[in-house]
Design an enzyme around this catalytic site. Structure first.
Site, PDB file in Angstrom:
ATOM      1  N   ASN A 187       0.873  -1.173   0.000  1.00 21.81           N
ATOM      2  CA  ASN A 187       0.000   0.000   0.000  1.00 21.81           C
ATOM      3  C   ASN A 187       0.917   1.232   0.000  1.00 21.81           C
ATOM      4  O   ASN A 187       1.403   1.651   1.038  1.00 21.81           O
ATOM      5  CB  ASN A 187      -0.871  -0.065   1.268  1.00 21.81           C
ATOM      6  CG  ASN A 187      -1.911   1.035   1.307  1.00 21.81           C
ATOM      7  OD1 ASN A 187      -1.855   1.986   0.535  1.00 21.81           O
ATOM      8  ND2 ASN A 187      -2.851   0.897   2.227  1.00 21.81           N
ATOM      9  N   ARG A 212      -2.334  -2.108  -3.638  1.00 17.47           N
ATOM     10  CA  ARG A 212      -3.478  -1.213  -3.531  1.00 17.47           C
ATOM     11  C   ARG A 212      -3.286  -0.051  -4.512  1.00 17.47           C
ATOM     12  O   ARG A 212      -2.259   0.631  -4.474  1.00 17.47           O
ATOM     13  CB  ARG A 212      -3.578  -0.657  -2.118  1.00 17.47           C
ATOM     14  CG  ARG A 212      -4.711   0.324  -1.993  1.00 17.47           C
ATOM     15  CD  ARG A 212      -4.431   1.370  -0.979  1.00 17.47           C
ATOM     16  NE  ARG A 212      -5.542   2.294  -0.897  1.00 17.47           N
ATOM     17  CZ  ARG A 212      -5.451   3.490  -0.343  1.00 17.47           C
ATOM     18  NH1 ARG A 212      -4.330   3.881   0.180  1.00 17.47           N
ATOM     19  NH2 ARG A 212      -6.482   4.276  -0.315  1.00 17.47           N
ATOM     20  N   HIS A 257     -11.413   4.665  -1.766  1.00 22.71           N
ATOM     21  CA  HIS A 257     -11.613   3.892  -0.516  1.00 22.71           C
ATOM     22  C   HIS A 257     -12.602   2.736  -0.701  1.00 22.71           C
ATOM     23  O   HIS A 257     -13.231   2.289   0.263  1.00 22.71           O
ATOM     24  CB  HIS A 257     -12.165   4.783   0.624  1.00 22.71           C
ATOM     25  CG  HIS A 257     -11.242   5.848   1.082  1.00 22.71           C
ATOM     26  ND1 HIS A 257     -11.682   7.108   1.394  1.00 22.71           N
ATOM     27  CD2 HIS A 257      -9.910   5.855   1.292  1.00 22.71           C
ATOM     28  CE1 HIS A 257     -10.660   7.855   1.790  1.00 22.71           C
ATOM     29  NE2 HIS A 257      -9.566   7.126   1.716  1.00 22.71           N
ATOM     30  N   ARG A 264      -6.338  17.901   2.492  1.00 22.02           N
ATOM     31  CA  ARG A 264      -7.100  18.219   1.275  1.00 22.02           C
ATOM     32  C   ARG A 264      -8.336  19.052   1.613  1.00 22.02           C
ATOM     33  O   ARG A 264      -8.991  18.813   2.627  1.00 22.02           O
ATOM     34  CB  ARG A 264      -7.546  16.916   0.592  1.00 22.02           C
ATOM     35  CG  ARG A 264      -6.431  16.257  -0.185  1.00 22.02           C
ATOM     36  CD  ARG A 264      -6.825  14.881  -0.673  1.00 22.02           C
ATOM     37  NE  ARG A 264      -6.272  13.838   0.170  1.00 22.02           N
ATOM     38  CZ  ARG A 264      -6.531  12.543   0.064  1.00 22.02           C
ATOM     39  NH1 ARG A 264      -7.364  12.122  -0.861  1.00 22.02           N
ATOM     40  NH2 ARG A 264      -5.984  11.673   0.881  1.00 22.02           N
ATOM     41  N   GLU A 286      -7.885  -3.201   5.591  1.00 21.47           N
ATOM     42  CA  GLU A 286      -7.694  -3.067   4.159  1.00 21.47           C
ATOM     43  C   GLU A 286      -6.693  -4.088   3.617  1.00 21.47           C
ATOM     44  O   GLU A 286      -6.911  -4.686   2.562  1.00 21.47           O
ATOM     45  CB  GLU A 286      -7.187  -1.650   3.882  1.00 21.47           C
ATOM     46  CG  GLU A 286      -7.781  -1.073   2.634  1.00 21.47           C
ATOM     47  CD  GLU A 286      -7.431   0.392   2.453  1.00 21.47           C
ATOM     48  OE1 GLU A 286      -6.769   0.975   3.320  1.00 21.47           O
ATOM     49  OE2 GLU A 286      -7.827   0.922   1.416  1.00 21.47           O
TER      50      GLU A 286
END
Ligand code: ADP
Length: 404
Positions: free
Chosen positions: A7, A92, A181, A242, A388
């Site tokens: 990832n 990922r 996501h 962000r 994840e």
């Protein structure tokens, strides 16, 4: 199957070696602040997971991965002694565009398409691709799989994924909402269904992934029908660095007034805004909560804005679905911050989302999937620990097993 999950982010690298048969983790690695003089990499092996810290200052994200592969081969604690003992790699990938609606084996054709997706997530895709390129050279026999954050959202209808621009731009450049996501939203939805003891196909769920990045998804009958992230992971909620959604005219206005380039503007929106920009302190929610506790007004304002935007997104998805059975909270902030959950749901009780303050308490509950609403809350509230890496390992195993 022994799967290395990779990832790669813009300044971080998270990896795990997972034995999918027993669903066990054999190695964990976290590199942070990559590209800065403070960069470090922690590596640990089962069963004790005693962390060893490596200095990786000056290395890029793929170079950190190369260093990790060396450590995995050389360290006596490591469960492997050669790279060929890694049976597959699950990577990922944040953006898969319209090319990938499910996980894909990276052969030459998929690689070409993957390169075309880099523009869609300029912070995330390029370092992940660079890691894949490096591994394809270092371990050419090992299948490389890409698991996409966007894949779960390919079920969105056109009214959700199209922007009200001239259709010309969709036709020419495929400008549309892709979301992100997805692996986490899919997993959170499934875990919530398990908690509620009902099949996912019967449920209307609003899943909230609140980490450094954040997005909320309306999951109707197990399918994503809308999500807050858009063409890139910049749209939607206020995030660590962000901005999330703002009036697009602000962008050209600032560029003209400040005389700055596209890249500088991109950096302002992606790296200098959000919780960091408003608080002026940190992108890390723990730091900001602590400062607000001590009376820092800008920190308090950042939290207030963060919470308000989440509340509005939950409200809009309540309206978008024909039924809402539960709201599901996951990722760093969603799982761990009882305080933020309380602030979010304090404003949503009138919609029938009623938090049980005691169940919301985190003491002794970290990592425990549970319902945190009161018994007769019309809409349940769940907390789910996102895993994840395990999901990516499973999807990789499924795809590679089909090849044999
Ligand atoms: P990423 O998107 O990088 O995977 P995570 O899901 O790990 O991020 O979430 C990171 C965020 O979670 C950070 O803002 C961090 O401060 C926040 N976080 C982690 N633990 C807590 C906590 N106990 N209280 C508040 N925020 C937390």
């Amino acid at each position: 199957m022994r799967v290395l999950v990779v990832n790669a982010g813009s300044s971080s690298l998270k990896c795990q070696l997972i034995e999918t048969d027993g669903k066990v983790s054999l190695m964990r690695c976290l590199a942070e602040k990559v590209g800065t003089p403070d960069a470090f990499m922690n590596v640990s092996f089962a069963p004790d997971f005693q962390k060893m810290r490596y200095n990786v200052a000056g290395l890029s994200v793929p170079e950190c991965l190369e260093k990790l592969l060396d450590v995995m081969v050389d360290d006596p604690e490591s469960p492997i002694s050669g790279l060929e003992q890694i049976e597959a790699v699950g990577n990922r990938i944040v953006a898969g565009g319209e090319y990938f609606s499910k996980a894909a084996l990276i052969d030459d054709a998929a690689w070409e398409k993957l390169k075309l997706c880099e523009d869609l997530a300029p912070l995330h895709n390029p370092p992940a691709d660079a890691c894949i390129a490096m591994m394809r050279q270092m371990m050419p026999e090992t299948p490389q799989v890409a698991v996409f954050d966007t894949a779960f959202h390919t079920t969105m209808p056109p009214k959700s994924y199209l922007y009200p621009l001239s259709m010309e731009y969709y036709e020419k450049y495929r400008i549309r909402r892709y979301g992100a996501h997805g692996t986490s939203h899919r997993y959170a939805a499934q875990q919530a269904a398990n908690l509620l003891g009902r099949p996912l196909r019967d449920l209307g769920l609003i899943t909230c992934h609140l980490g450094n990045g954040g997005s909320i998804t309306a999951v109707n009958h197990g399918k994503s029908i809308d999500t807050t992230m858009g063409f890139t992971p910049l749209e939607g909620l206020m995030m660590g660095t962000r901005s999330g959604s703002i009036d697009p005219a602000i962008i050209t206005y600032i560029m003209r007034r400040e005389g700055i380039s596209f890249d500088e503007m991109d950096s302002i929106l992606n790296r200098e805004s959000g919780i960091l920009g408003v608080s002026g302190l940190s992108a890390d929610m723990r730091d900001v909560l602590e400062a607000a506790d001590k009376g820092n007004e800008r920190a308090e304002l950042a939290i207030d804005m963060y919470v308000y935007r989440i509340q509005k997104a939950i409200g809009s998805y309540y309206a978008a679905m024909t039924r809402t059975d539960a709201v599901v909270m996951t990722a760093g902030i969603g799982e761990n911050s009882a305080e933020l959950r309380e602030r979010i749901f304090d404003g949503l009780a009138h919609m029938g989302m009623i938090l049980d303050k005691k169940r919301n308490d985190v003491t002794g509950q970290i990592g425990v999937n549970r319902v945190i609403s009161i018994d007769d809350s019309p809409i349940r509230i769940c907390v789910v620990t996102t895993d994840e890496e395990m999901r990516i390992a499973r999807e990789t195993d499924d795809l590679v097993s089909q090849m044999h």
